[in-house]
Design a protein around this motif. Structure first.
Motif, short mmCIF file in Angstrom:
data_model
loop_
_atom_site.label_atom_id
_atom_site.label_comp_id
_atom_site.label_asym_id
_atom_site.label_seq_id
_atom_site.Cartn_x
_atom_site.Cartn_y
_atom_site.Cartn_z
N GLY A 199 0.53 -1.48 0.27
CA GLY A 199 -0.54 0.22 -0.18
C GLY A 199 1.04 1.31 0.02
N ASN A 200 2.36 0.95 0.16
CA ASN A 200 3.34 1.94 0.40
C ASN A 200 4.40 2.05 -0.55
N PRO A 201 5.00 2.50 -1.17
CA PRO A 201 6.65 2.53 -1.91
C PRO A 201 7.16 2.34 -0.43
N ALA A 202 7.63 2.71 0.29
CA ALA A 202 8.18 2.68 1.13
C ALA A 202 8.61 1.60 1.89
N ASP A 203 7.21 0.60 2.64
CA ASP A 203 6.78 -0.93 3.01
C ASP A 203 7.23 -1.76 1.50
N GLY A 204 7.03 -1.26 0.65
CA GLY A 204 6.94 -1.68 -0.32
C GLY A 204 9.05 -2.63 -0.85
N ASP A 205 9.41 -0.91 -0.70
CA ASP A 205 10.57 -1.01 -1.26
C ASP A 205 11.25 -2.39 0.18
N ASP A 206 10.53 -2.26 1.11
CA ASP A 206 11.86 -3.10 2.34
C ASP A 206 11.01 -4.63 2.31
N GLN A 224 12.98 -6.03 -0.41
CA GLN A 224 14.69 -6.53 -0.20
C GLN A 224 14.29 -7.92 0.49
N MET A 225 13.63 -7.86 1.41
CA MET A 225 12.94 -8.90 2.16
C MET A 225 13.08 -10.04 0.69
N SER A 226 12.67 -9.87 0.12
CA SER A 226 12.34 -11.14 -0.89
C SER A 226 13.18 -11.94 -1.73
N ILE A 227 13.81 -10.98 -2.24
CA ILE A 227 15.78 -10.54 -2.76
C ILE A 227 16.59 -11.47 -1.97
N ARG A 283 5.29 -12.84 -1.63
CA ARG A 283 3.39 -12.95 -0.65
C ARG A 283 3.77 -13.32 0.40
N ASN A 284 4.53 -14.84 0.04
CA ASN A 284 4.21 -15.39 1.33
C ASN A 284 5.17 -13.88 2.94
N LEU A 285 5.64 -13.83 2.59
CA LEU A 285 6.44 -13.21 2.58
C LEU A 285 5.97 -11.77 3.65
N TRP A 286 4.45 -11.00 2.40
CA TRP A 286 3.44 -10.41 3.16
C TRP A 286 3.16 -10.58 3.74
N ILE A 287 2.49 -12.16 3.41
CA ILE A 287 1.49 -12.57 4.53
C ILE A 287 1.87 -13.01 5.50
N ASP A 288 3.36 -13.30 6.15
CA ASP A 288 4.11 -13.45 7.20
C ASP A 288 4.34 -12.32 8.05
N GLU A 289 4.98 -10.99 7.59
CA GLU A 289 4.81 -10.12 8.01
C GLU A 289 3.63 -9.13 8.55
N GLY A 290 2.37 -9.71 7.57
CA GLY A 290 1.33 -8.92 8.57
C GLY A 290 0.30 -9.87 9.98
N ARG A 291 0.51 -11.34 9.76
CA ARG A 291 0.57 -11.62 10.73
C ARG A 291 1.52 -11.98 11.33
N ALA A 292 2.68 -11.55 11.50
CA ALA A 292 3.72 -10.66 12.80
C ALA A 292 2.80 -9.52 13.60
N SER A 293 2.39 -8.45 12.05
CA SER A 293 2.25 -7.41 12.77
C SER A 293 1.25 -6.62 13.53
N SER A 294 -0.05 -8.08 12.92
CA SER A 294 -1.15 -8.28 13.61
C SER A 294 -1.09 -8.65 15.51
N ARG A 295 0.09 -9.47 15.35
CA ARG A 295 0.15 -10.20 16.74
C ARG A 295 0.81 -9.40 17.45
#
Length: 179
Positions: free
Chosen positions: A42-49, A52-55, A80-92
């Motif tokens: 949803g925003n370029p800064a988090d997208g860049d992070d 980077q994690m994906s690479i 996509r898997n990293l994004w899901i994992d990060e979303g779950r971790a963030s909500s926790r």
């Protein structure tokens, strides 16, 4: 682009030799990966992070990618898997931890006044005659319809209505409020 240079240094700085096709394809995909990551986050800064994690994950697991298969699908799946994992971790984290500043407002949300008012209403309820208290509790607190409350108490609906009106008026008088 500075980020591309950082990725190239990251790729070349690894101990394992890379497949030249893997390296070239990964670098060619970088703009698409960044666009996809920004869209997910949803925003370029988090997208860049996320990019980077994906690479980093792809480089760490490049031995699992098979030459001749679609690198883009593999990378998008990693992302996509990293994004899901990060979303779950963030909500926790949001559920588990509260911001440090939240301690400054403890007791400042008016809950004390509500607790005092509720205590005053409870004391006023205890001053009502039992049949009025029953009527008020069943209709105004528990939300029963007059007919249901009358059946519970075992009296006609008119009697329950009379008890309710007298109980409500008595409560308002005890609490010092006008009807």
């Amino acid at each position: 682009m500075d980020e591309t240079g950082g990725v190239i240094r990251l790729i070349h700085g690894r101990q394992k030799p890379l497949n030249p096709s893997f390296e070239q394809d990964l670098l060619a995909m970088l703009p698409r990966l960044r666009r996809f990551a920004a869209g997910l986050c949803g925003n370029p800064a988090d997208g860049d992070d996320l990019c980077q994690m994906s690479i980093e994950r792809a480089l760490a697991n490049r031995d699992k990618w098979q030459d001749g298969t679609r690198l883009d699908s593999w990378m998008y799946r990693i992302m996509r898997n990293l994004w899901i994992d990060e979303g779950r971790a963030s909500s926790r984290r949001r559920e588990t931890f509260v911001a440090e500043e939240a301690g400054l407002s403890v007791g400042g949300d008016g809950a004390q006044e509500s607790a005092v008012e509720l205590s005053m209403v409870d004391r006023a309820m205890q001053q009502l005659p039992e049949e009025q208290r029953e009527a008020v509790l069943l209709v105004m607190v528990e939300g029963y319809a007059y007919k249901e409350a009358a059946a519970i108490v075992g009296c006609p609906v008119g009697t329950l209505n009379s008890r309710l009106v007298r109980g409500r008026d008595a409560l308002l008088e005890i609490l010092g409020e006008k009807a």
